[in-house]
Design a protein around this motif. Structure first.
Motif, PDB file in Angstrom:
ATOM      1  N   ALA A 181      69.535  10.517  89.741  1.00  0.00           N
ATOM      2  CA  ALA A 181      70.491  11.290  90.533  1.00  0.00           C
ATOM      3  C   ALA A 181      69.826  12.517  91.154  1.00  0.00           C
ATOM      4  O   ALA A 181      70.138  12.889  92.296  1.00  0.00           O
ATOM      5  CB  ALA A 181      71.669  11.719  89.665  1.00  0.00           C
ATOM      6  N   GLU A 182      68.903  13.130  90.431  1.00  0.00           N
ATOM      7  CA  GLU A 182      68.211  14.301  90.982  1.00  0.00           C
ATOM      8  C   GLU A 182      67.358  13.891  92.182  1.00  0.00           C
ATOM      9  O   GLU A 182      67.342  14.588  93.208  1.00  0.00           O
ATOM     10  CB  GLU A 182      67.351  14.957  89.908  1.00  0.00           C
ATOM     11  N   ARG A 183      66.689  12.755  92.071  1.00  0.00           N
ATOM     12  CA  ARG A 183      65.874  12.273  93.198  1.00  0.00           C
ATOM     13  C   ARG A 183      66.748  11.911  94.395  1.00  0.00           C
ATOM     14  O   ARG A 183      66.415  12.236  95.534  1.00  0.00           O
ATOM     15  CB  ARG A 183      65.060  11.051  92.771  1.00  0.00           C
ATOM     16  N   GLY A 184      67.852  11.224  94.122  1.00  0.00           N
ATOM     17  CA  GLY A 184      68.652  10.693  95.221  1.00  0.00           C
ATOM     18  C   GLY A 184      69.706  11.628  95.772  1.00  0.00           C
ATOM     19  O   GLY A 184      70.034  11.573  96.962  1.00  0.00           O
ATOM     20  N   LEU A 185      70.247  12.491  94.908  1.00  0.00           N
ATOM     21  CA  LEU A 185      71.383  13.330  95.308  1.00  0.00           C
ATOM     22  C   LEU A 185      71.083  14.817  95.268  1.00  0.00           C
ATOM     23  O   LEU A 185      71.886  15.621  95.755  1.00  0.00           O
ATOM     24  CB  LEU A 185      72.588  13.045  94.391  1.00  0.00           C
ATOM     25  N   GLY A 186      69.968  15.193  94.656  1.00  0.00           N
ATOM     26  CA  GLY A 186      69.607  16.598  94.588  1.00  0.00           C
ATOM     27  C   GLY A 186      70.320  17.381  93.509  1.00  0.00           C
ATOM     28  O   GLY A 186      70.153  18.599  93.403  1.00  0.00           O
ATOM     29  N   ILE A 187      71.133  16.708  92.685  1.00  0.00           N
ATOM     30  CA  ILE A 187      71.848  17.400  91.616  1.00  0.00           C
ATOM     31  C   ILE A 187      70.994  17.421  90.357  1.00  0.00           C
ATOM     32  O   ILE A 187      70.407  16.401  89.971  1.00  0.00           O
ATOM     33  CB  ILE A 187      73.225  16.741  91.346  1.00  0.00           C
ATOM     34  N   VAL A 188      70.908  18.572  89.717  1.00  0.00           N
ATOM     35  CA  VAL A 188      70.113  18.739  88.500  1.00  0.00           C
ATOM     36  C   VAL A 188      71.069  18.775  87.307  1.00  0.00           C
ATOM     37  O   VAL A 188      72.064  19.499  87.309  1.00  0.00           O
ATOM     38  CB  VAL A 188      69.290  20.041  88.553  1.00  0.00           C
ATOM     39  N   MET A 189      70.756  17.976  86.275  1.00  0.00           N
ATOM     40  CA  MET A 189      71.591  17.923  85.073  1.00  0.00           C
ATOM     41  C   MET A 189      70.783  18.350  83.858  1.00  0.00           C
ATOM     42  O   MET A 189      69.602  18.013  83.724  1.00  0.00           O
ATOM     43  CB  MET A 189      72.114  16.502  84.853  1.00  0.00           C
ATOM     44  N   ARG A 190      71.445  19.085  82.971  1.00  0.00           N
ATOM     45  CA  ARG A 190      70.915  19.342  81.652  1.00  0.00           C
ATOM     46  C   ARG A 190      72.012  19.040  80.629  1.00  0.00           C
ATOM     47  O   ARG A 190      73.200  19.061  80.964  1.00  0.00           O
ATOM     48  CB  ARG A 190      70.461  20.805  81.513  1.00  0.00           C
TER      49      ARG A 190
ATOM     50  N   VAL B  80      79.188   9.808  87.076  1.00  0.00           N
ATOM     51  CA  VAL B  80      79.658  11.191  86.944  1.00  0.00           C
ATOM     52  C   VAL B  80      78.888  12.115  87.882  1.00  0.00           C
ATOM     53  O   VAL B  80      79.481  12.965  88.567  1.00  0.00           O
ATOM     54  CB  VAL B  80      79.512  11.659  85.476  1.00  0.00           C
ATOM     55  N   LEU B  81      77.578  11.953  87.954  1.00  0.00           N
ATOM     56  CA  LEU B  81      76.771  12.830  88.801  1.00  0.00           C
ATOM     57  C   LEU B  81      77.038  12.581  90.281  1.00  0.00           C
ATOM     58  O   LEU B  81      76.981  13.515  91.099  1.00  0.00           O
ATOM     59  CB  LEU B  81      75.286  12.660  88.479  1.00  0.00           C
TER      60      LEU B  81
END
Length: 330
Positions: free
Chosen positions: A120-129, A77-78
């Motif tokens: 995903a944050e490390r690899g794609l730069g997207i932050v999820m909460r 999804v991310l």
């Protein structure tokens, strides 16, 4: 800069509802489960109306059975969201599906989801909460169990409580205990309303649950006094135009009320809801809105800032997201 290249913030996305059909089919094959009846001849999800959509959604979710299934789902999804330029997303996660509202099982599922989000944050730069979301048509008692799961895991990652499902079942006040529980745990509050039920459902969600955001909320346009109240109080609408059109709520993009709500001073944001079900992405939403309402880059930048400012994350994360929006180099 085209809509495709603009950094985006999404506040209304259901984890299971964002599962690509190919992912669900593959997982079903691994588990030797036959759910072929939920797909059309092109391999997409098939449903007739909103209530049938709920059944198809739950059938697709039935193949997600372990924490690792959810880890893999979260990554998929991310990846899709990041491909549309989303830099921050708040995703609805339901303990009903993640461990059957059993707290130890919920913790295991949540750990797997968080692990995927960090990757995903490390690899794609997207932050999820995450926003814990009881299912309305499962009833208030099960919502209490889900709210307890939310309260027990509130923190940097689990930042809010919502309420999804069939708006025709129960009243917002029936879930007041769950929302009070979440509020006491420091969680921020949102609620689906004003989609399949009328403007009174928006008013009731704000009055009886004390939410600061409304999921959808578009039918508020049918009560201009309510529209003025939303604008005055700064209640933020998590608007999902493509979802509304796919489910037949409005006949076309130019008939969707998001532009009129925005013109009247309501804080609106743009999200995809359950994107593969509705054949949409954040890029497609932006493209169709630009075409329908002649919105330029400045309007989309405003909506992204509104979404970032309405995000339930901590102040440091919010400041970082706002900085990335300003730089436009996310």
């Amino acid at each position: 800069m085209s809509p495709k290249d603009l950094p985006k913030v999404e506040l209304h996305l259901h984890l299971e509802g964002a599962a690509p059909p190919s992912f669900i089919r593959g997982l079903a094959a691994e588990k030797k489960m036959d759910i072929s009846g939920i797909f059309d001849e092109k391999g997409g999800y098939a449903f007739k109306d909103f209530w049938h959509f709920l059944k198809v959604y739950e059938a697709a979710t039935s193949v997600l059975q372990t924490p690792d299934d959810y880890r893999r789902l979260t990554l998929a999804v991310l990846e899709e969201s990041a491909a549309s330029g989303v830099i921050y997303t708040e995703i609805f996660i339901s303990p009903d599906f993640c461990g059957g509202r059993d707290l130890p099982a919920w913790r295991d599922h949540l750990a797997a989801i968080q692990d995927a989000a960090a990757e995903a944050e490390r690899g794609l730069g997207i932050v999820m909460r995450g926003i814990v979301t009881p299912i309305r048509h499962f009833g208030p008692d099960k919502a209490r169990e889900a709210a307890i799961c939310a309260a027990e895991t509130a923190g940097e990652f689990i930042v809010g409580l919502g309420l999804g499902g069939d708006e025709k079942i129960c009243k917002p006040k029936d879930f007041a205990w769950s929302f009070d529980c979440a509020r006491e745990a420091g969680l921020r509050l949102t609620c689906h309303a004003g989609e399949w039920d009328g403007p009174q459902s928006v008013r009731e969600a704000v009055r009886d649950l004390g939410v600061e955001r409304i999921g959808h909320g578009v039918r508020a346009i049918e009560d201009l006094a309510l529209v003025d109240e939303l604008a005055e109080r700064g209640i933020v609408l998590e608007v999902c135009p493509g979802s509304n059109l796919a489910l037949g709520l409005y006949p076309g993009w130019r008939k969707h009320p998001i532009s009129e709500l925005h013109r009247r001073g309501v804080k609106v944001t743009v999200s995809t809801d359950d994107p593969p079900f509705f054949h949409t992405t954040m890029v497609r939403e932006y493209d169709r809105l630009a075409e329908a309402f002649d919105w330029d880059e400045g309007v989309f930048e405003e909506l992204a800032r509104t979404a970032a400012e309405a995000a339930f994350c901590d102040a440091a994360t919010k400041a970082n997201i706002l900085k990335r929006l300003e730089k436009k180099d996310a």
